[in-house]
Design a protein around this motif. Structure first.
Motif, mmCIF file in Angstrom:
data_model
loop_
_atom_site.group_PDB
_atom_site.id
_atom_site.type_symbol
_atom_site.label_atom_id
_atom_site.label_comp_id
_atom_site.label_asym_id
_atom_site.label_seq_id
_atom_site.Cartn_x
_atom_site.Cartn_y
_atom_site.Cartn_z
ATOM 1 N N MET A 1 58.592 29.082 41.430
ATOM 2 C CA MET A 1 57.319 29.752 41.537
ATOM 3 C C MET A 1 57.567 31.195 41.951
ATOM 4 O O MET A 1 58.260 31.473 42.916
ATOM 5 N N ILE A 2 56.968 32.122 41.230
ATOM 6 C CA ILE A 2 57.130 33.538 41.517
ATOM 7 C C ILE A 2 55.870 34.043 42.216
ATOM 8 O O ILE A 2 54.756 33.825 41.744
ATOM 9 N N ILE A 3 56.065 34.697 43.335
ATOM 10 C CA ILE A 3 54.951 35.294 44.069
ATOM 11 C C ILE A 3 55.034 36.788 43.853
ATOM 12 O O ILE A 3 56.085 37.393 44.008
ATOM 13 N N SER A 4 53.917 37.397 43.504
ATOM 14 C CA SER A 4 53.894 38.830 43.263
ATOM 15 C C SER A 4 53.182 39.542 44.410
ATOM 16 O O SER A 4 52.512 38.918 45.236
ATOM 17 N N LEU A 5 53.307 40.856 44.444
ATOM 18 C CA LEU A 5 52.622 41.642 45.475
ATOM 19 C C LEU A 5 51.103 41.482 45.403
ATOM 20 O O LEU A 5 50.457 41.316 46.438
ATOM 21 N N PRO A 6 50.500 41.530 44.198
ATOM 22 C CA PRO A 6 49.042 41.324 44.155
ATOM 23 C C PRO A 6 48.603 39.958 44.658
ATOM 24 O O PRO A 6 47.584 39.846 45.333
ATOM 25 N N GLY A 84 46.799 48.443 56.721
ATOM 26 C CA GLY A 84 48.195 48.861 56.700
ATOM 27 C C GLY A 84 49.073 47.859 55.970
ATOM 28 O O GLY A 84 49.927 48.231 55.158
ATOM 29 N N ALA A 85 48.863 46.576 56.227
ATOM 30 C CA ALA A 85 49.639 45.534 55.546
ATOM 31 C C ALA A 85 49.279 45.479 54.061
ATOM 32 O O ALA A 85 50.156 45.282 53.213
ATOM 33 N N MET A 86 47.999 45.672 53.748
ATOM 34 C CA MET A 86 47.602 45.729 52.340
ATOM 35 C C MET A 86 48.298 46.898 51.659
ATOM 36 O O MET A 86 48.719 46.792 50.509
ATOM 37 N N GLY A 87 48.439 48.008 52.363
ATOM 38 C CA GLY A 87 49.128 49.168 51.808
ATOM 39 C C GLY A 87 50.588 48.893 51.538
ATOM 40 O O GLY A 87 51.145 49.368 50.537
ATOM 41 N N ALA A 88 51.241 48.148 52.418
ATOM 42 C CA ALA A 88 52.646 47.792 52.192
ATOM 43 C C ALA A 88 52.797 46.935 50.940
ATOM 44 O O ALA A 88 53.817 46.985 50.267
ATOM 45 N N LEU A 89 51.765 46.176 50.619
ATOM 46 C CA LEU A 89 51.798 45.328 49.428
ATOM 47 C C LEU A 89 51.373 46.070 48.161
ATOM 48 O O LEU A 89 51.908 45.825 47.089
ATOM 49 N N LEU A 90 50.394 46.983 48.285
ATOM 50 C CA LEU A 90 49.780 47.599 47.107
ATOM 51 C C LEU A 90 50.239 49.025 46.832
ATOM 52 O O LEU A 90 49.964 49.561 45.768
ATOM 53 N N GLY A 91 50.869 49.675 47.802
ATOM 54 C CA GLY A 91 51.224 51.075 47.648
ATOM 55 C C GLY A 91 50.049 51.969 48.004
ATOM 56 O O GLY A 91 48.930 51.500 48.250
ATOM 57 N N CYS A 92 50.302 53.272 48.040
ATOM 58 C CA CYS A 92 49.268 54.193 48.537
ATOM 59 C C CYS A 92 48.058 54.268 47.604
ATOM 60 O O CYS A 92 46.925 54.293 48.068
ATOM 61 N N CYS A 93 48.268 54.289 46.306
ATOM 62 C CA CYS A 93 47.143 54.376 45.381
ATOM 63 C C CYS A 93 46.297 53.099 45.435
ATOM 64 O O CYS A 93 45.072 53.158 45.493
ATOM 65 N N GLY A 94 46.966 51.951 45.423
ATOM 66 C CA GLY A 94 46.247 50.684 45.446
ATOM 67 C C GLY A 94 45.427 50.483 46.701
ATOM 68 O O GLY A 94 44.281 50.048 46.651
#
Length: 171
Positions: A1-6, A84-94
Motif C-alpha cells: 500500500m502506497i501512502i501519498s502526501l495528499p 504547520g504540519a499541513m504545510g510540511a505535507l503540502l508545501g508552501c503553495c498547497g
C-alpha cells in the motif's frame, strides 16, 4: 500500500477535526508525527535537499498564516501547529491555498453560527464595521467580550483542504 502526501494530509485534517470536536483541542501527539511524515515523504520523493526545502518552506508558510491570529487571541496553538504540519505535507503553495479556502470557510461557518443563534445584532454590527472601514473611517472601540466562544477551526481547515483538492491541487 502506497501512502501519498495528499492522503496523509487528509488523514491529518480528518483526525484533527475529530479531536477538535471531541475534546476541543488538537493535541501535539497528532500534529508532530505528521510534521515528520511530511519531512520523510518529501525527502524520499524529491531527494534530501529539495524535499527538506519543500517541507520546511511549507511548514513555515503554514505557521506564518495563523501566527498573527494566534498572537491576537483569535486562533489556538493547535490550529497553528495543524497548519504547520499541513504545510510540511503540502508545501508552501498547497498550504497557502488551503489556508485561503479555510479562511473563507471559517467566515461562512462563523456567520452561520451567529445567524443560527439569532445573534443578528453582532452580524449587523460587523457589517457596519466593514462599511466604516471601507469608507476609511474608524469603526469605533470594541467592547471586551469575556464570554467569547471560539469555533473549532480544524473544520474550516478540512473544508479548505477539500476545496483545494477539488480546485485541482495535489491529487
Amino acid at each position: 500500500m502506497i501512502i501519498s502526501l495528499p492522503s496523509a494530509a487528509m488523514v491529518l485534517a480528518c483526525s484533527a477535526a475529530y479531536t477538535d470536536l471531541a475534546w476541543g483541542r488538537i493535541p501535539n501527539w497528532l500534529t508532530i508525527p505528521f510534521l515528520f511524515i511530511g519531512l520523510w515523504f518529501s525527502t524520499a520523493q524529491l531527494g534530501l535537499v529539495p524535499g527538506l526545502l519543500f517541507s520546511l518552506k511549507g511548514m513555515g508558510t503554514g505557521l506564518a498564516c495563523l501566527m498573527v491570529p494566534f498572537i491576537l487571541g483569535g486562533a489556538g496553538g493547535g490550529d497553528v501547529k495543524l497548519l504547520g504540519a499541513m504545510g510540511a505535507l503540502l508545501g508552501c503553495c498547497g498550504v497557502f491555498w488551503t489556508f485561503l479556502y479555510a479562511a473563507l470557510a471559517g467566515g461562512i461557518y462563523s456567520m452561520a453560527v451567529l445567524m443560527a443563534k439569532k445573534n443578528y445584532g453582532v452580524v449587523l454590527n460587523l457589517a457596519d464595521d466593514i462599511r466604516q472601514l471601507a469608507r476609511g473611517r474608524n469603526p469605533g472601540p470594541y467592547q471586551e467580550n469575556t464570554g467569547r466562544r471560539t469555533i473549532p477551526y480544524s473544520l474550516p481547515v478540512l473544508a479548505g483542504y477539500l476545496a483545494y483538492t477539488a480546485a485541482g491541487g495535489l491529487v
